[in-house]
Enzyme design. Structure first.
Site, short mmCIF file in Angstrom:
data_model
loop_
_atom_site.label_atom_id
_atom_site.label_comp_id
_atom_site.label_asym_id
_atom_site.label_seq_id
_atom_site.Cartn_x
_atom_site.Cartn_y
_atom_site.Cartn_z
N THR A 77 -5.13 -0.39 -2.63
CA THR A 77 -5.40 1.07 -2.07
C THR A 77 -6.47 0.93 -1.02
O THR A 77 -7.53 -0.24 -1.52
CB THR A 77 -5.47 1.60 -3.62
OG1 THR A 77 -6.12 2.57 -3.35
CG2 THR A 77 -6.91 1.24 -4.03
N GLU A 78 -6.86 1.40 -0.11
CA GLU A 78 -7.55 1.17 0.53
C GLU A 78 -9.34 1.56 0.54
O GLU A 78 -10.08 1.29 1.22
CB GLU A 78 -6.90 1.60 2.01
CG GLU A 78 -6.49 3.90 2.38
CD GLU A 78 -5.62 3.90 1.82
OE1 GLU A 78 -4.97 4.78 1.81
OE2 GLU A 78 -5.03 3.05 1.14
N ASN A 79 -9.24 1.82 -0.12
CA ASN A 79 -10.17 2.55 -0.46
C ASN A 79 -11.41 1.34 -1.47
O ASN A 79 -12.21 1.75 -1.95
CB ASN A 79 -11.02 3.93 -1.59
CG ASN A 79 -9.77 4.42 -3.03
OD1 ASN A 79 -8.68 3.70 -3.31
ND2 ASN A 79 -10.30 3.81 -4.23
N ASN A 101 0.96 -1.00 -0.11
CA ASN A 101 0.17 0.04 0.24
C ASN A 101 0.88 0.95 -0.13
O ASN A 101 2.19 1.45 0.96
CB ASN A 101 -0.72 0.04 1.19
CG ASN A 101 -1.87 1.12 1.00
OD1 ASN A 101 -1.55 2.45 0.71
ND2 ASN A 101 -3.75 1.38 1.19
N SER A 135 -11.41 -4.05 2.62
CA SER A 135 -10.47 -3.62 2.15
C SER A 135 -9.32 -3.22 3.82
O SER A 135 -8.33 -3.61 3.57
CB SER A 135 -9.88 -2.03 2.26
OG SER A 135 -9.40 -1.40 1.35
#
Length: 448
Positions: A282-284, A259, A324
């Site tokens: 990606t955290e979204n 990340n 996520s």
């Protein structure tokens, strides 16, 4: 199978009552119920508690509601996208509760599942934890977070059938699926409303039992004045920052799930080639992030956590924000690379707030710093006035405690181990004397 009523955005807005707690989906420019929020902004409804990731984002979520004085409280991860949100928080006209992004997602999921709350390592030892109950579980300090529920959820889907089953597109899931479960009344705006059966069962992300009303979305996000057509532009990057990105790349191994944070870490993505076999997260809500597209905006492509359109590599997958951050907290992300404002000799990191400066957002940094198996911090060695960023003890609000493994600056590379700061490498053009003079902490020299 029930038929879900299809109503207008104005009819939907009339169902929101003054004093309600409102859950609003969306991340950046994607998955925002813009029709519903804009219709609500035309009403006299007030004293609302707004829960969402981007509080006050102009043209997207709560921006108009905030300007109209319709919000009394906001709970979210970001308050920086709109100056009015920052000003309202600072003058006390808006009660603000900052909550890490992953904690927000999990609190909504808990609320929708009938769970009263949960313990998380995220934010332990930071000001965000406040006076929450803290316990040591499995050797880790954990902070108790109560579940979040709402009176009304306003969410957006790509497709909906007349039974209320929902399908989301690309990275537009974000907070929408969890919010659909966590409110008494759920209203969905959908780009396409189709007959029952046109969405295959395996493509249903949110079952229709959660959905009360549907609204046909007729305008694009661009028509409504959002930043949905944002495109990644050419980066103007100096050599020092590129050197840091190249050095960080050396730490990544084939097969790693990685990340990359905002700022210098995003430059690492431009250096990754398919042969390296590095899987970007990606955290979204995406795994398998590819390079920026040649053309097109967020309506045609997924976006990363920096709200920039990206492509999907073969084998990529999409998921919601709760899933996520479950990957992150569960230790399934091998490496996180993020920026920093301060790092100290015990591996503490501060990178989200500066006292006296406008209110910032915590975003997903606290989750990543405490959840990734390895944390690499990239930052300029000093502030513009020469103040060291590597210090004996952080004076800025902490992001995480004892989590930093490696620091890469424009002058040097430091390892953190056993309570020691160890200088292992000088960066191009830097001298040992410069590093000694510009580092605010004692360190051990182990130069090759």
């Amino acid at each position: 199978m029930k038929a879900v009523p299809i109503i207008s955005a104005e009819e939907a807005a009339a169902m929101v009552k003054s004093g309600d707690t409102l859950l609003v989906g969306g991340f950046g420019m994607t998955g925002n119920p813009v029709h519903l929020v804009h219709a609500l902004a035309e009403t006299q409804t007030c004293d609302l508690t707004f829960i969402g990731n981007n509080v006050g984002e102009a043209g997207l979520s709560g921006g108009r509601l905030l300007r109209n004085g319709q919000l009394k409280k906001a709970i979210g991860s970001f308050f920086t996208s709109n100056r009015e949100a920052v000003a309202a928080a600072q003058d006390g006209s808006l009660e603000v509760q900052l909550i890490p992004q992953g904690t927000l997602a999990e609190a909504l999921r808990a609320g929708g599942a009938g769970i009263g709350g949960f313990y998380t390592p995220t934010a332990a030892g930071t000001v965000i934890a406040g006076d929450a109950d803290v316990r040591v579980l499995d050797g880790k300090e954990m902070v108790f977070v109560p579940a979040l529920c709402g009176d009304v959820a306003l969410i957006r889907a790509w497709r909906a059938d007349r039974a209320g089953n929902l399908q989301y597109r690309l990275t537009e899931q974000n907070f929408n699926p969890a919010m659909a479960t966590a409110a008494h009344l759920v209203i969905v705006e959908a780009e396409e409303i189709v007959d029952v059966g046109e969405i295959a069962p395996e493509h249903v992300h949110t079952p229709g039992l959660y959905v009360d009303y549907l609204v046909q979305a007729t305008l694009t996000l661009v028509d409504l004045g959002s930043s949905a057509d944002v495109r990644g532009g050419a980066k103007r990057v100096d050599e020092a920052r590129m050197n840091m990105a190249r050095r960080a790349l050396q730490e990544l191994r084939s097969g790693d799930v990685v990340n990359l944070g905002i700022g210098i870490p995003t430059l690492v993505a431009d250096l990754i080639t398919p042969e390296m076999n590095i899987n970007l997260h990606t955290e979204n809500g995406m795994l398998g992030v590819g390079p920026a597209p040649e053309g097109g905006g967020a309506m045609e492509y997924p976006v990363n956590a920096g709200k920039i359109p990206v492509t999907a590599l073969p084998g990529a997958s999409y998921f919601d924000s709760a899933a996520s951050f479950g990957m992150i907290r569960g230790g399934h992300v091998d490496v996180a690379v993020m920026g920093g404002l301060q790092v100290d000799v015990t591996g503490n990191l501060a990178n989200w707030a500066v006292p006296g400066k406008p209110l910032l957002g915590v975003g997903g940094a606290m989750d990543l710093a405490s959840g990734a198996r390895r944390l690499i911090v990239t930052m300029i060695h000093t502030d513009p006035d020469g103040t060291p960023k590597i210090v004996e003890s952080c004076t800025l609000p902490l992001t995480s405690r004892g989590a930093v493994d490696l620091v890469i600056t424009d002058k040097a590379v430091f390892e953190l181990a056993d309570g020691q700061l160890v200088l292992t490498e000088l960066m191009p053009g830097a001298t040992l004397e410069e590093v000694r003079n510009s580092t605010g902490a004692a360190f051990v020299e182990r130069l090759a």
